[in-house]
Every structure is written in structure tokens, then in C-alpha cells.
Motif scaffolding. Structure first.
Motif, PDB file in Angstrom:
ATOM      1  N   CYS A  47      14.721  52.001  49.820  1.00  0.00           N
ATOM      2  CA  CYS A  47      13.460  51.302  49.572  1.00  0.00           C
ATOM      3  C   CYS A  47      13.680  49.800  49.644  1.00  0.00           C
ATOM      4  N   GLU A 104      12.463  61.604  38.320  1.00  0.00           N
ATOM      5  CA  GLU A 104      11.636  60.448  38.701  1.00  0.00           C
ATOM      6  C   GLU A 104      12.069  59.870  40.059  1.00  0.00           C
ATOM      7  N   ASP A 107      10.868  62.250  42.797  1.00  0.00           N
ATOM      8  CA  ASP A 107       9.420  62.115  42.990  1.00  0.00           C
ATOM      9  C   ASP A 107       9.080  61.036  44.019  1.00  0.00           C
ATOM     10  N   GLU A 108       9.977  60.064  44.141  1.00  0.00           N
ATOM     11  CA  GLU A 108       9.726  58.970  45.085  1.00  0.00           C
ATOM     12  C   GLU A 108       9.988  59.375  46.530  1.00  0.00           C
ATOM     13  N   SER A 111       6.947  59.664  48.611  1.00  0.00           N
ATOM     14  CA  SER A 111       5.937  58.613  48.495  1.00  0.00           C
ATOM     15  C   SER A 111       6.397  57.272  49.066  1.00  0.00           C
ATOM     16  N   VAL A 112       7.646  56.920  48.861  1.00  0.00           N
ATOM     17  CA  VAL A 112       8.092  55.600  49.318  1.00  0.00           C
ATOM     18  C   VAL A 112       9.390  55.698  50.103  1.00  0.00           C
TER      19      VAL A 112
ATOM     20  N   ARG B  51      15.170  46.419  40.299  1.00  0.00           N
ATOM     21  CA  ARG B  51      15.351  47.842  40.521  1.00  0.00           C
ATOM     22  C   ARG B  51      16.785  48.277  40.199  1.00  0.00           C
TER      23      ARG B  51
END
Lengths: 147, 83
Positions: A47, A104, A107-108, A111-112, B51
Motif C-alpha cells: 500500500c 484486520e 480485510d484490507e 479493498s486497498v 502505518r
């Protein structure tokens, strides 16, 4: 010997469905002095975060960052090998390191970011003398998948 | 995004949380972290992004605000030891 993940099934005459990711696996074998570690087909999520890039392993909870996709991939690969080396030096095995990323993070996945698949085999030898990466035989580099 | 948090600050926070760290290579910014059964080599760029700190927070259970306030981390950890 440590093995994580299922063995790939041998197909008789049946071709694998195109684009289907292979099962992730990790293998550790040693004769007491030399350790061979194979990490196979782990999924890595990449990401962008501002000016930086972030790579997070899904099958193995390990991450790295960098200034570009190329750099973050390299940092992930170098850091992963170094971590395996350290775990073998400290514990003689890689079991502490073999933890799946939490939900978590998974889950990404849809989506990303982009994802790629990564495999490596590394040889860890003469560990008391090596602080760097001598003796590691990098066999297979990352291969890009469609985002 | 992580402005104001330097690798030195990150190391201070790790030390406050009893994570032993050392810089392996100043050029590549490669660090080794060790605590109990946790050992990892990480490569941090100059700008330690939020992050990445979240990653440490999750893995090492370090409150994220400690990275932004390393002095507070040292104080909090001293208090925990005193108790």
C-alpha cells in the motif's frame, strides 16, 4: 524440521486454474550446523502511505517500508531473510516467526493496495560468524500479480 | 505522516518498552528488535510513517502516542517498573 502449509497437490493431467494463488508454506530443515529455510508463495500486500510504501505479509506477519514499490519489495525480502537468520541464531528454529497476519490486515486485501506473491529459499550456515547475509542463496524472486 | 519522529526516537521508545535494539547498518537503516520470543529485523526509511508505527503498536503492544512523545514513554515505563 518445521513445515507450515499444505503440500501442493500433484495433479495428473489437470492444469491449475489460471491466476489461482498457490498454498503458502514454510519449510525448515537442518543437520545441526546448516539450516535450509524455504518460504513459499506467501502473499504480500503493498500500500502507499503518503510518500512511502508499505509491504505487509499476510501468511507471515512481517512488514517493511520504503520510498518506492521497488524499494519496499527489496526491503521486505532482505528483512525477511535477515529475520529468519536471526531467529535461527537465537532459537534454532523459525516457529516464533511463523504467525499469520491478523484479520484486520486480511480485510484490507480486497479493498486497498496491490499484492504480489513471494518465495525464497535461504541457506543459513556458519551462523556464529555471519552477521550479514553470506551463504544465503536467493533462488526465486517476487512475481507480480494483477492488482 | 510521521514528521518529527526520527529513528532515534523510535529506538528510545523501544528501549523504554524493553525491546532491545541495535542499528545494524546506518546506510540501510536496518534494525533488529528483540523481546522475549520476538525477534525481527526491520528496515526503516528516514521518515518513519504512521502505518509502520501501527505495525509496532500491534505487534509489540506499544501505545502509538509513545512514538510521538518518547519522553512520555520513558516516564510511563519508569512508573510501571516502580509499581
Amino acid at each position: 524440521m518445521t513445515t507450515v502449509g499444505e503440500k501442493p497437490k500433484k495433479g495428473k493431467g489437470k492444469a491449475k486454474p489460471k491466476g489461482k494463488p498457490l498454498e503458502a508454506m514454510a519449510v525448515h530443515k537442518t543437520d545441526g550446523t546448516t539450516h535450509i529455510v524455504g518460504i513459499g508463495n506467501i502473499k504480500v500486500l503493498i500500500c502507499q502511505d503518503g510518500d512511502a510504501w508499505f509491504a505487509q505479509g499476510l501468511d507471515i506477519d512481517y512488514a517493511a517500508n520504503g520510498h518506492s514499490i521497488k524499494e519496499v519489495k527489496n526491503n521486505f525480502e532482505v528483512g525477511l531473510k535477515a529475520t529468519i537468520d536471526l531467529n535461527i541464531q537465537a532459537y534454532g528454529h523459525i516457529e516464533h516467526f511463523l504467525k499469520v497476519a491478523p484479520q484486520e490486515v486480511w480485510d484490507e486485501l480486497h479493498s486497498v493496495g496491490k499484492r504480489y506473491q513471494y518465495s525464497q529459499v535461504s541457506l543459513h550456515e556458519d551462523l556464529s560468524k555471519s552477521l550479514g547475509f553470506q551463504g544465503i542463496n536467493f533462488i526465486e524472486a517476487a512475481s507480480e500479480l494483477v492488482a | 505522516m510521521g514528521e518529527g519522529v526520527s529513528p532515534a526516537d523510535v529506538i528510545r521508545v523501544f528501549k523504554a518498552h524493553r525491546v532491545s535494539t541495535y542499528l545494524v547498518d546506518e546506510k540501510t537503516h536496518k534494525y533488529t528488535l528483540e523481546r522475549d520470543d520476538f525477534m525481527e529485523t526491520v528496515i526503516l526509511t528516514d521518515e518513519v510513517v504512521s502505518r509502520y508505527l501501527q505495525y509496532f503498536k500491534r505487534k509489540l503492544k506499544i501505545p502509538i502516542h509513545h512514538f510521538w512523545h518518547p519522553e512520555q514513554a520513558e516516564k510511563d515505563c519508569e512508573c510501571e517498573t516502580d509499581e
